[in-house]
Design an enzyme around this catalytic site. Structure first.
Site, short mmCIF file in Angstrom:
data_model
loop_
_atom_site.label_atom_id
_atom_site.label_comp_id
_atom_site.label_asym_id
_atom_site.label_seq_id
_atom_site.Cartn_x
_atom_site.Cartn_y
_atom_site.Cartn_z
N SER A 122 0.82 -1.22 0.00
CA SER A 122 0.00 0.00 0.00
C SER A 122 0.85 1.27 0.00
CB SER A 122 -0.89 0.00 1.25
OG SER A 122 -1.44 1.29 1.45
N TYR A 144 -2.17 5.73 -4.84
CA TYR A 144 -3.41 6.48 -5.02
C TYR A 144 -3.09 7.68 -5.91
CZ TYR A 144 -5.50 3.87 -1.14
OH TYR A 144 -6.01 2.89 -0.34
N THR A 170 -4.91 2.53 -7.42
CA THR A 170 -6.23 2.38 -6.78
C THR A 170 -6.92 3.72 -6.86
OG1 THR A 170 -5.32 0.75 -5.24
CG2 THR A 170 -7.44 1.72 -4.66
N LYS A 272 -7.01 -0.83 -10.00
CA LYS A 272 -7.80 -1.51 -8.97
C LYS A 272 -9.03 -0.66 -8.64
CE LYS A 272 -7.21 -3.25 -4.21
NZ LYS A 272 -7.76 -2.21 -3.34
N HIS A 296 -13.06 -1.94 -3.01
CA HIS A 296 -12.18 -1.55 -1.91
C HIS A 296 -12.58 -2.26 -0.61
CE1 HIS A 296 -9.06 1.77 -1.50
NE2 HIS A 296 -9.07 1.26 -0.29
N GLY A 329 -14.16 -9.93 -0.11
CA GLY A 329 -14.97 -10.98 0.50
C GLY A 329 -14.38 -12.38 0.44
C1 LIG Z 1 -7.87 -2.05 6.76
C2 LIG Z 1 -7.84 -1.96 5.27
C3 LIG Z 1 -6.95 -1.08 4.65
C4 LIG Z 1 -6.91 -1.00 3.25
N1 LIG Z 1 -6.01 -0.17 2.66
C5 LIG Z 1 -5.90 -0.17 1.30
C6 LIG Z 1 -4.87 0.59 0.67
O1 LIG Z 1 -4.08 1.26 1.32
N2 LIG Z 1 -4.81 0.54 -0.68
C7 LIG Z 1 -5.68 -0.20 -1.44
O2 LIG Z 1 -5.57 -0.22 -2.67
N3 LIG Z 1 -6.65 -0.93 -0.86
C8 LIG Z 1 -6.76 -0.93 0.49
N4 LIG Z 1 -7.70 -1.72 1.08
C9 LIG Z 1 -8.56 -2.55 0.23
C10 LIG Z 1 -7.90 -3.91 -0.03
O3 LIG Z 1 -6.79 -3.81 -0.87
C11 LIG Z 1 -8.89 -4.87 -0.70
O4 LIG Z 1 -9.46 -4.23 -1.80
C12 LIG Z 1 -9.99 -5.34 0.25
O5 LIG Z 1 -9.51 -5.51 1.56
C13 LIG Z 1 -10.57 -6.65 -0.27
O6 LIG Z 1 -11.62 -7.07 0.53
P1 LIG Z 1 -11.45 -8.16 1.70
O7 LIG Z 1 -10.85 -7.42 2.86
O8 LIG Z 1 -12.84 -8.60 1.95
O9 LIG Z 1 -10.54 -9.24 1.18
C14 LIG Z 1 -7.77 -1.81 2.47
C15 LIG Z 1 -8.65 -2.70 3.11
C16 LIG Z 1 -8.68 -2.78 4.48
C17 LIG Z 1 -9.62 -3.76 5.13
#
Ligand SMILES: Cc1cc2nc3c(=O)[nH]c(=O)nc-3n(C[C@H](O)[C@H](O)[C@H](O)COP(=O)(O)O)c2cc1C
Length: 405
Positions: A122, A144, A170, A272, A296, A329
């Site tokens: 990230s 981002y 993203t 993404k 996300h 998910g």
């Molecule tokens: C706590 C948290 C922080 C996240 N931070 C980012 C991030 O910094 N950059 C990003 O592209 N997606 C981020 N995401 C989204 C994840 O990359 C991903 O799309 C998402 O967690 C997928 O769903 P899942 O948690 O059900 O597997 C974050 C998700 C969570 C839960």
């Protein structure tokens, strides 16, 4: 079992076996171990939590149609994703602010490397990209749309110099504020005053405290990969402010970003956050190599359908031109199989590995990847399929109206 191979937990009859059998068990352990604000930050979600719930619930609407005999003794799940061969079609999705474990993204990267998959780091990670690439040479850097163009180019150059093997843009963030169940307090920085204020929530989690105490440092909540050259890392809120005040990107900006990364690195570029067929087609026009169908993890615009509902129409429209991945998910191997059957080349996981990291550090992340590996293998066995390449919608029972066009 001799003294060398005997696991430490076996010597102490009261110590829990750190291994867990499912992601749900890892989540329960994470909840038990983490201070409540840290656990809530990982749970995330937005507004009324409709999307975050649907991401998981939608998988339960899909059935599998197994065979009773004629299965295959050997099954394969290796595949090339974003130019890299992976041992299983599951990648580590980028997640920011990992105050879960002192080793944070480095522990996750080591686990990804040990299990033969790719790490995606990230923009808001707590560890520098250089350290993470050292732990997992096959790391993609996520960005981002934040800062001006010179700043973005400088960040891309740093990632390339560190050895990143791809870039993830993203772009689906909509700065949605407020959750019906309340948001955790995230301090600007962890100073003495903050520690005193948060002490009651943290003091009840001795194991988490011990892990950080052992390393001699507390989470500093900065974003080192957003630091200017030779400058200090911004705080999380400083970085968030830069992001919020950057005008949102156009499709021409996406093409610009893709072009810059191509010039700087020449490695794949993934967009993404794609949720619509028309956007997937525009992404192809912008020259991306891959997309992730994603909302996300439900942390963004609440009311977006589950990623798995969006997948098939998008994969059908652009799957022959770019690699289509999915995230959102995924909690078990059969979820991965369902996504692959509906056209995903691979999936990315977020919370699943965060629960594993909280439950047992690097070994916990490896444990999660092993659970998914085992689950994929058992689904292939049941379906009478010898390779993930044979998966198709015919392997599934899909209810009418499941796919969102
Ligand atoms: C706590 C948290 C922080 C996240 N931070 C980012 C991030 O910094 N950059 C990003 O592209 N997606 C981020 N995401 C989204 C994840 O990359 C991903 O799309 C998402 O967690 C997928 O769903 P899942 O948690 O059900 O597997 C974050 C998700 C969570 C839960």
């Amino acid at each position: 079992m001799d003294a060398v191979t005997r696991p430490s937990w076996a010597e102490n009859p009261w110590r829990q076996n750190p291994w867990f059998e499912s992601v749900a068990v890892a989540q329960r352990r994470a909840q038990k171990r983490l201070p409540s604000p840290v656990y809530a930050a990982l749970l995330a979600g937005s507004e009324r939590g409709q999307t975050v719930r649907d991401n998981q619930a939608a998988f339960t609407e899909l059935g599998l149609l197994p065979h009773v005999a004629g299965q295959h003794a050997e099954r394969s799940m290796t595949r090339t994703v974003l130019g890299q061969e992976v041992a299983l079609p599951v990648l580590i999705s980028p997640t920011g602010v990992q105050a879960v474990h002192p080793d944070g993204e480095v522990a996750v990267a080591r686990a990804a490397n040990n299990r033969g998959t790719l790490m995606c780091l990230s923009n808001f990670a707590s560890k520098p990209v250089e350290e993470v690439v050292e732990a997992c040479p096959r790391t993609l850097f996520q960005m981002y749309w934040t800062g001006d163009r010179d700043v973005m180019v400088q960040r891309m150059q740093r990632a390339q110099k560190a050895g990143a093997v791809g870039l993830i843009a993203t772009l689906d963030w909509s700065f949605s504020m407020g959750r019906d169940w309340g948001s955790p307090e995230i301090p600007e920085k962890v100073d003495l005053k903050t520690m005193v204020r948060m002490a009651p929530k943290v003091a009840t989690k001795p194991r988490w405290l011990y892990e950080f105490g052992r390393t001699g440092h507390i989470p500093d909540l900065t974003a080192p990969n957003l630091a200017p050259p030779n400058g200090p890392a911004p705080t999380f809120f400083g970085a968030y402010y830069e992001w919020m005040t950057t005008p949102p990107p156009s499709w021409a900006d996406v093409a610009w970003m893709r072009e810059q990364w191509g010039r700087i690195s020449g490695t794949p570029f993934l967009l993404k956050g794609v949720a619509r067929v028309d956007d997937a087609k525009r992404a192809v026009d912008a020259g991306v190599d891959a997309i992730s169908v994603s909302n996300h993890g439900g942390n963004n615009l609440d009311g977006t359908p589950a990623a798995i509902r969006l997948l098939h129409p998008i994969a059908t429209a652009v799957g022959d031109q770019v690699e289509v991945l999915l995230d959102g998910g995924v909690r078990r191997g059969s979820d991965v199989v369902k996504a692959l059957a509906l056209g995903a080349r691979a999936v990315l996981i977020g919370r699943a590995y965060l629960w594993g990291l909280a439950a047992n550090g690097q070994a916990g992340v490896e444990n999660v990847l092993d659970i998914l590996h085992g689950g994929i293998d058992s689904a292939l066995l049941g379906l009478g399929i010898s390779s993930i390449d044979e998966l198709s919608p015919e392997s599934l029972l899909v209810p009418d109206g499941f796919h969102v066009p």
